[in-house]
Scaffold this active site. Sequence first.
Site, PDB file in Angstrom:
ATOM      1  N   HIS A   1      30.826 -22.568 -58.906  1.00  0.00           N
ATOM      2  CA  HIS A   1      31.617 -22.735 -60.139  1.00  0.00           C
ATOM      3  C   HIS A   1      30.777 -22.402 -61.386  1.00  0.00           C
ATOM      4  O   HIS A   1      31.059 -21.453 -62.110  1.00  0.00           O
ATOM      5  CB  HIS A   1      32.107 -24.180 -60.247  1.00  0.00           C
ATOM      6  CG  HIS A   1      33.031 -24.626 -59.154  1.00  0.00           C
ATOM      7  ND1 HIS A   1      34.246 -24.046 -58.882  1.00  0.00           N
ATOM      8  CD2 HIS A   1      32.904 -25.640 -58.255  1.00  0.00           C
ATOM      9  CE1 HIS A   1      34.842 -24.671 -57.871  1.00  0.00           C
ATOM     10  NE2 HIS A   1      34.056 -25.642 -57.469  1.00  0.00           N
TER      11      HIS A   1
HETATM   12  O1  RIB Z   1      35.377 -28.184 -61.340  1.00  0.00           O
HETATM   13  C1  RIB Z   1      34.040 -27.752 -61.265  1.00  0.00           C
HETATM   14  C2  RIB Z   1      33.255 -28.229 -62.432  1.00  0.00           C
HETATM   15  O2  RIB Z   1      33.202 -29.653 -62.434  1.00  0.00           O
HETATM   16  C3  RIB Z   1      31.778 -27.799 -62.394  1.00  0.00           C
HETATM   17  O3  RIB Z   1      31.313 -27.668 -63.708  1.00  0.00           O
HETATM   18  C4  RIB Z   1      31.079 -28.945 -61.720  1.00  0.00           C
HETATM   19  O4  RIB Z   1      29.716 -29.082 -62.124  1.00  0.00           O
HETATM   20  C5  RIB Z   1      31.857 -30.112 -62.245  1.00  0.00           C
HETATM   21  O5  RIB Z   1      31.320 -30.442 -63.509  1.00  0.00           O
END
Ligand code: RIB
Length: 299
Positions: free
Chosen positions: A237
Amino acid sequence: MIPTVIDTDPGIDDALALLLAWGSPELDVLALTVVAGNAPLADTARNAARLVAVRRPARPPQVALGAAAPLRRALVRTAADEHGGDGLGDAVGWPPVTGPPASPSAAETLVALARAHRERLTLIALGPLTNLALALRLDADALRSVGRMVWMGGAVDVPGNVTADAEFNAYVDPEAAGEVFEAGLRVDLVPLDATRQTRIDGGQLDAALARRPGPVAARIAAFTEQTFRTWGYMNLHDPLAVGLAVDESLARWETARISVGEGGHTRRADGEPNCRVAKVIDVERFVALFFDRLCPASS
Ligand code: RIB
Ligand code: CA
């Protein structure tokens, strides 16, 4: 080099994103602004200091403390099962670190660097947008002068990862996300629609780390071990947001108007566009860049 600030809630994928940023010669990471999200602020601040201590970037970034809670609600810890009790997979063996100074705050740091660098600056946000909203309240014109604000957050045409509609970063502080999307910033949104295309497994990471043995590779193996043991894979992500700050051609973008609902949904709305949305990723090229830059050549 692109003057860059990274707002982050480390967090396992945040940690990999920071390492990718420090391995990317295009980015000059001036500062880390820390926010509560994957873990409480004391943990995310300590984790940011740990990552600087282990990676020892050529330019040690300023680290600034940000918000301990969302603008108008309590902090929820729905990510604990993904990031462990300490936010970094409960790995042992970190060097002792001291936390960042109490001032200047994250919001003051964001405003100061926006005023200093204006359209040359790229902001990369990897957590809830509380610090960005607080910075807007200090000096919205300065934030609007920034070249790009690349945010890993939201779910546009796909289900969320906290509720059916809400992605974690938007879910934790939807009020902050709403203020940011209505402020007239140049937002490049990197939602779950894009980041779920970037899944890796433990074997791929092990092979990449074996090519760059050393203390940084050993730390990465340690803080990702719980994730791969539990889930068998990882979505990149936050690293994808850094990858798209480095090379926007890694994505096909759509211009859209996104509205943020009070439950944290981030769906298409009528009206003037307020962001670009990363939709289709050149996964092979991004994953190759990620593995190539994650560890320093001689760590
Ligand atoms: O949904 C994914 C996000 O949420 C990423 O930034 C992970 O680190 C959490 O913060
Ligand atoms: Ca994050």
